[in-house]
Design a protein around this motif. Structure first.
Motif, PDB file in Angstrom:
ATOM      1  N   LYS A 213       0.785  -1.162  -0.096  1.00 15.16           N
ATOM      2  CA  LYS A 213       0.061   0.039  -0.049  1.00 15.16           C
ATOM      3  C   LYS A 213       0.935   1.314  -0.045  1.00 15.16           C
ATOM      4  CE  LYS A 213      -4.121  -1.651   2.609  1.00 15.16           C
ATOM      5  NZ  LYS A 213      -4.989  -0.960   3.554  1.00 15.16           N
ATOM      6  N   GLY A 214       2.100   0.995   0.406  1.00 16.05           N
ATOM      7  CA  GLY A 214       3.070   2.349   0.603  1.00 16.05           C
ATOM      8  C   GLY A 214       2.920   3.056   1.695  1.00 16.05           C
ATOM      9  N   MET A 215       3.974   3.541   2.314  1.00 18.33           N
ATOM     10  CA  MET A 215       3.805   4.298   3.778  1.00 18.33           C
ATOM     11  C   MET A 215       2.851   5.486   3.732  1.00 18.33           C
ATOM     12  SD  MET A 215       4.654   4.519   6.633  1.00 18.33           S
ATOM     13  CE  MET A 215       6.336   3.720   7.215  1.00 18.33           C
ATOM     14  N   GLU A 216       2.716   6.094   2.552  1.00 18.28           N
ATOM     15  CA  GLU A 216       1.604   7.109   2.933  1.00 18.28           C
ATOM     16  C   GLU A 216       0.418   6.772   3.034  1.00 18.28           C
ATOM     17  OE1 GLU A 216       0.827  10.698  -0.329  1.00 18.28           O
ATOM     18  OE2 GLU A 216       2.619   9.834  -0.628  1.00 18.28           O
TER      19      GLU A 216
ATOM     20  N   ASN B 149     -11.398   0.480   9.794  1.00 15.94           N
ATOM     21  CA  ASN B 149     -12.194  -0.585  10.350  1.00 15.94           C
ATOM     22  C   ASN B 149     -11.671  -0.629  12.143  1.00 15.94           C
ATOM     23  OD1 ASN B 149     -12.824  -1.463   7.769  1.00 15.94           O
ATOM     24  ND2 ASN B 149     -10.928  -2.384   7.313  1.00 15.94           N
ATOM     25  N   ALA B 150     -11.287  -1.766  12.304  1.00 18.65           N
ATOM     26  CA  ALA B 150     -11.205  -2.004  13.955  1.00 18.65           C
ATOM     27  C   ALA B 150      -9.648  -1.334  14.230  1.00 18.65           C
ATOM     28  CB  ALA B 150     -11.086  -3.373  14.287  1.00 18.65           C
ATOM     29  N   MET B 151      -9.006  -0.673  13.640  1.00 19.48           N
ATOM     30  CA  MET B 151      -7.830  -0.052  13.677  1.00 19.48           C
ATOM     31  C   MET B 151      -8.279   1.570  14.345  1.00 19.48           C
ATOM     32  SD  MET B 151      -4.358   0.721  14.073  1.00 19.48           S
ATOM     33  CE  MET B 151      -3.925   2.348  13.903  1.00 19.48           C
ATOM     34  N   PRO B 152      -8.222   1.797  15.460  1.00 24.45           N
ATOM     35  CA  PRO B 152      -8.536   3.147  16.012  1.00 24.45           C
ATOM     36  C   PRO B 152      -7.693   4.061  15.586  1.00 24.45           C
ATOM     37  CG  PRO B 152      -7.426   1.759  17.976  1.00 24.45           C
ATOM     38  CD  PRO B 152      -7.495   0.784  16.571  1.00 24.45           C
TER      39      PRO B 152
ATOM     40  N   ASN C  69      -3.911   5.832   7.004  1.00 21.96           N
ATOM     41  CA  ASN C  69      -4.786   5.116   7.674  1.00 21.96           C
ATOM     42  C   ASN C  69      -4.539   4.871   9.175  1.00 21.96           C
ATOM     43  OD1 ASN C  69      -6.128   4.665   5.194  1.00 21.96           O
ATOM     44  ND2 ASN C  69      -5.305   2.792   4.724  1.00 21.96           N
ATOM     45  N   ALA C  70      -3.150   5.039   9.669  1.00 25.26           N
ATOM     46  CA  ALA C  70      -3.103   4.755  11.021  1.00 25.26           C
ATOM     47  C   ALA C  70      -3.389   5.964  11.813  1.00 25.26           C
ATOM     48  CB  ALA C  70      -1.521   4.701  11.138  1.00 25.26           C
TER      49      ALA C  70
END
Ligand code: HEC
Length: 138
Positions: free
Chosen positions: A96-99, A110-113, A104-105
């Protein structure tokens, strides 16, 4: 009889005067109210009550420290479908690439807050932690 009456009046006056001397002394309550700022304990922070926490935000922590403190909770075990540290999960995400991964982080996916719930992680801290997990891919 007149003497006794005036003595009682004098006594009553004395009581009234001493009552008005009871000044307000709420200093302690005031101090309690204004000192709170800066001494708030954040949930999960085990440094509370001890020495002040190391400088937050600003890349002062290593990637591993950020990962251990904020990300390992889910990413070490793969909880809730989190890409697991040290596995091919991260090789899959690398494409996906760091960017994209960083975005997304930061925003959550999804379940990643958002920010992995790390309130004192700078964007740089997050990127370092992501790189740390990408590097762990087997
Ligand atoms: C509460 C659990 C939890 C915590 C804490 C957590 N994550 Fe995640 N993370 C997840 C889950 C679940 C996913 C999988 C989301 C998906 O793709 O469906 C994920 C996915 C990711 C991804 C991949 C995003 C993508 O686009 O594929 C990155 C990057 C990431 N996390 C970074 C971090 C970082 C950095 C931290 C620590 C600061 C962290 N996570 C903390 C649960 C967590």
């Amino acid at each position: 009889m007149k003497k006794i009456t005036s003595a009682l009046v004098a006594l009553g006056l004395g009581v009234a005067l001493s009552a008005s001397v009871q000044a307000t002394s709420n200093d302690e309550a005031v101090i309690e109210r204004i000192k709170a700022v800066g001494s708030v304990c954040i949930e999960g922070d085990d440094t509370c009550g001890g020495a002040p926490a190391a400088a937050p935000a600003g890349g002062s922590r290593t990637a591993e420290e950020v990962y251990n403190a904020a990300c390992a909770g889910c990413h070490a075990t793969g909880a809730a479908g989190a890409p697991k540290y040290g596995t091919a999960d991260w090789a899959d995400r690398a494409g996906k690439g760091m960017e994209t991964l960083l975005a997304n982080a930061i925003n959550g996916i999804n379940a990643m807050p958002p920010r992995g719930m790390c309130r004192d992680c700078s964007d740089e801290d997050l990127q370092n932690a992501i790189q740390h997990m990408l590097d762990s891919a087997k």
